[in-house]
Design a protein around this motif. Structure first.
Motif, PDB file in Angstrom:
ATOM      1  N   TRP A 267       9.486  37.738  -9.558  1.00 42.75           N
ATOM      2  CA  TRP A 267       8.934  39.035  -9.919  1.00 42.75           C
ATOM      3  C   TRP A 267       7.999  39.511  -8.824  1.00 42.75           C
ATOM      4  O   TRP A 267       7.058  38.813  -8.458  1.00 42.75           O
ATOM      5  CB  TRP A 267       8.190  38.966 -11.251  1.00 42.75           C
ATOM      6  CG  TRP A 267       9.118  38.802 -12.419  1.00 42.75           C
ATOM      7  CD1 TRP A 267       9.582  37.635 -12.950  1.00 42.75           C
ATOM      8  CD2 TRP A 267       9.723  39.850 -13.174  1.00 42.75           C
ATOM      9  NE1 TRP A 267      10.439  37.885 -13.979  1.00 42.75           N
ATOM     10  CE2 TRP A 267      10.549  39.245 -14.152  1.00 42.75           C
ATOM     11  CE3 TRP A 267       9.653  41.244 -13.127  1.00 42.75           C
ATOM     12  CZ2 TRP A 267      11.282  39.980 -15.076  1.00 42.75           C
ATOM     13  CZ3 TRP A 267      10.379  41.983 -14.043  1.00 42.75           C
ATOM     14  CH2 TRP A 267      11.183  41.352 -15.001  1.00 42.75           C
TER      15      TRP A 267
ATOM     16  N   CYS B 212      17.852  42.227  -5.198  1.00 42.48           N
ATOM     17  CA  CYS B 212      16.632  42.778  -5.780  1.00 42.48           C
ATOM     18  C   CYS B 212      16.974  44.094  -6.470  1.00 42.48           C
ATOM     19  O   CYS B 212      17.908  44.796  -6.071  1.00 42.48           O
ATOM     20  CB  CYS B 212      15.585  43.023  -4.686  1.00 42.48           C
ATOM     21  SG  CYS B 212      14.024  43.755  -5.268  1.00 42.48           S
TER      22      CYS B 212
ATOM     23  N   ARG C  20      12.968  40.980  -9.097  1.00 46.36           N
ATOM     24  CA  ARG C  20      12.795  42.166  -9.927  1.00 46.36           C
ATOM     25  C   ARG C  20      11.466  42.802  -9.515  1.00 46.36           C
ATOM     26  O   ARG C  20      10.411  42.196  -9.695  1.00 46.36           O
ATOM     27  CB  ARG C  20      12.803  41.815 -11.404  1.00 46.36           C
ATOM     28  CG  ARG C  20      14.068  41.100 -11.889  1.00 46.36           C
ATOM     29  CD  ARG C  20      14.060  41.005 -13.408  1.00 46.36           C
ATOM     30  NE  ARG C  20      15.058  40.089 -13.929  1.00 46.36           N
ATOM     31  CZ  ARG C  20      16.334  40.421 -14.166  1.00 46.36           C
ATOM     32  NH1 ARG C  20      16.755  41.647 -13.909  1.00 46.36           N
ATOM     33  NH2 ARG C  20      17.177  39.527 -14.661  1.00 46.36           N
TER      34      ARG C  20
ATOM     35  N   THR D  57      12.534  47.949 -11.654  1.00 43.74           N
ATOM     36  CA  THR D  57      12.653  47.915 -13.113  1.00 43.74           C
ATOM     37  C   THR D  57      12.625  49.294 -13.753  1.00 43.74           C
ATOM     38  O   THR D  57      12.732  49.406 -14.971  1.00 43.74           O
ATOM     39  CB  THR D  57      11.535  47.047 -13.718  1.00 43.74           C
ATOM     40  OG1 THR D  57      10.267  47.529 -13.269  1.00 43.74           O
ATOM     41  CG2 THR D  57      11.708  45.589 -13.318  1.00 43.74           C
TER      42      THR D  57
ATOM     43  N   SER E 114       8.630  45.113 -10.128  1.00 47.66           N
ATOM     44  CA  SER E 114       8.036  45.797 -11.276  1.00 47.66           C
ATOM     45  C   SER E 114       6.675  46.404 -10.965  1.00 47.66           C
ATOM     46  O   SER E 114       6.039  46.970 -11.854  1.00 47.66           O
ATOM     47  CB  SER E 114       7.893  44.819 -12.455  1.00 47.66           C
ATOM     48  OG  SER E 114       7.081  43.718 -12.080  1.00 47.66           O
TER      49      SER E 114
ATOM     50  N   GLU F 144       5.607  40.360 -14.732  1.00 41.66           N
ATOM     51  CA  GLU F 144       6.870  40.032 -15.398  1.00 41.66           C
ATOM     52  C   GLU F 144       6.993  40.840 -16.683  1.00 41.66           C
ATOM     53  O   GLU F 144       6.040  40.973 -17.452  1.00 41.66           O
ATOM     54  CB  GLU F 144       6.930  38.540 -15.709  1.00 41.66           C
ATOM     55  CG  GLU F 144       8.246  38.099 -16.294  1.00 41.66           C
ATOM     56  CD  GLU F 144       8.369  36.591 -16.410  1.00 41.66           C
ATOM     57  OE1 GLU F 144       9.294  36.130 -17.094  1.00 41.66           O
ATOM     58  OE2 GLU F 144       7.533  35.884 -15.797  1.00 41.66           O
TER      59      GLU F 144
END
Length: 447
Positions: free
Chosen positions: A408, A269, A347, A272, A349, A412
């Protein structure tokens, strides 16, 4: 109070319908690494007795919210903590290694409270290890990477003792974030006791022996306090080159980060907007103009097309700077490792999406983490935390986080353009930066 073998801990009171958890804090896994044992490999100890308070933390100057601070004279710093479900046996084990640039931090930080993961069925272990010069500084005649050796000793303690807490010694997942993520990769490479690895924000920071020796020239090793003080002064003295932007002086001395064996599954992981945290806390240099941004690119010897590409994508030099540095240190190394191993990659975010914002979501420790997660948690944050925590639990149980490919945690965003800029750029280059001195060199005496 509760007892597991020779360890006396405390039972956590739970709400109706929740599983009970037994907590054991400050268990010594090795002798104090000071006096004649200073700068040596860790020495195993057989601890018994009350385990109701976190142990002292490793020498450092950091004062982190909600965590203890190190005081000169604190020496019994090699301890670990266990959160165990009260009833079940044969539970998967999660050994978590804290981050902190290999220089600060401890297992006592509130973010790392293992009670929620234990309620979900894991035996959770967190540990302290030597940091900064004590753990990673070069000392002639003594082993390098002593902090990593401490982690191996903690892992072997877990392998040998965790059954008393209801844990399965054949099912140990090692997890970590930032420096802890890098440490987890080294630990999996060093010991076959590691079954799986969870690594968040893997840093591409390894250091050459030459760099470690240059740093050591400016450290006063007479006492742990003098080592911390002189290391802080050396970090502040960095005004040019890469260390002028990000003065991290200590870390593993190695050619590159290891890739764990093929039979050790990985769960990876990154956030962002990694470096926005360091900009907010003032621990990374400020870049506000295009001239400063260009000088930064030259200092790191980034390919010109990478420097220019980021500047075109972001509205200000500061935004381009933080994005480029964060992708270089954390995002791209983590992504490449996921691709090389075909491992699931998350990811993160969800704003502020900066470094370590994902950690309270994985531990379920959102209460009190307002700064790190960008404000008080609401129902949406708690729901996301349950999903992230469940992915850790599923992976530790079976190697399956409940999804494959890229996931995500948040909205995204398109990362294809920045990723394309790094194509063909070698990141597996150990740190060998020039070091700016701090005036007259301190006389060094044998420790």
């Amino acid at each position: 109070m509760t007892r597991r073998g020779r360890f006396l801990g405390r039972a956590v009171q739970t709400a109706a319908g929740q599983s009970g958890v037994d907590v054991f804090l400050g268990i010594r896994y090795a002798e104090p690494p000071f006096g004649p044992r200073r700068f040596a490999a860790p020495v195993r100890t057989d601890f018994a007795g009350a385990c109701t308070r976190f142990g002292p933390i490793a020498p450092q100057s950091a004062e982190l919210p909600g965590a203890p601070v190190w005081r000169p004279g604190d020496e019994d710093v090699l301890s670990l903590n266990v959160w165990a479900p009260s009833a079940a046996e044969g539970n998967p084990v999660l050994l978590y290694l804290h981050g902190g640039a290999y220089t600060y931090g401890s297992s006592a930080q509130p973010d790392y409270d293992g009670v929620h993961l234990a309620r979900a069925g894991l035996v959770v272990v967190t540990c302290n290890y030597r940091l900064g010069f004590e753990g990673f500084g070069h000392v002639e005649g003594h082993p390098d990477n002593r902090g990593l050796l401490d982690q191996v000793a903690a892992l072997h303690w877990v392998r040998d003792e965790i059954a008393a807490f209801g844990g399965d010694p054949e099912n140990i997942t090692v997890a970590g974030q930032s420096a802890g993520a890098g440490s987890a990769l080294f630990l999996a490479d060093a010991s076959r006791a590691v079954r799986r690895v969870i690594a968040h924000s893997v840093p591409n920071r390894c250091y050459t022996g030459g760099f470690a020796r240059r740093v050591a020239r400016w450290i006063d090793p007479t006492t742990p306090e003098s080592a911390v003080v002189s290391a802080d002064a050396l970090a502040r003295a960095q005004r040019s080159g890469p260390l002028g932007h990000d003065p991290v002086l200590f870390g593993p001395v190695a050619d590159r980060l290891p890739v764990p064996p093929a039979d050790v599954p990985l769960l990876l992981c990154h956030t962002t907007a990694e470096y926005r945290l360091f900009d907010r806390t003032g621990t990374v240099a400020s870049v506000r103009t295009d001239a400063e941004y260009a000088a930064f690119g030259r200092a790191f010897a980034f390919p010109p097309h990478v420097v220019a590409g980021y500047r075109e994508l972001f509205a200000t030099p500061s935004e381009a700077y933080l994005a480029l540095l964060g992708d270089h240190v954390f995002t791209e190394p983590t992504t490449r490792l996921a691709q090389a191993r075909g491992a699931p990659l998350a990811r993160f975010s969800r704003p502020p999406a900066w470094h370590a914002a994902d950690v309270p979501f994985a531990f379920g420790t959102l209460a009190g983490a307002d700064f790190l997660i960008g404000g008080p948690p609401g129902p949406a944050e708690h729901a996301l935390s349950r999903r992230v925590l469940a992915s850790w639990v599923g992976f530790a149980r079976t190697g399956d986080p409940g999804w494959a490919g890229v996931r995500w945690w948040g909205e995204e965003v398109d990362v294809s353009t920045t990723r394309a800029l790094w194509r063909g750029v070698d990141l597996d280059v150990p740190v060998d930066f020039p070091v700016s001195g701090i005036g007259a060199r301190r006389p060094r005496r044998a420790p």
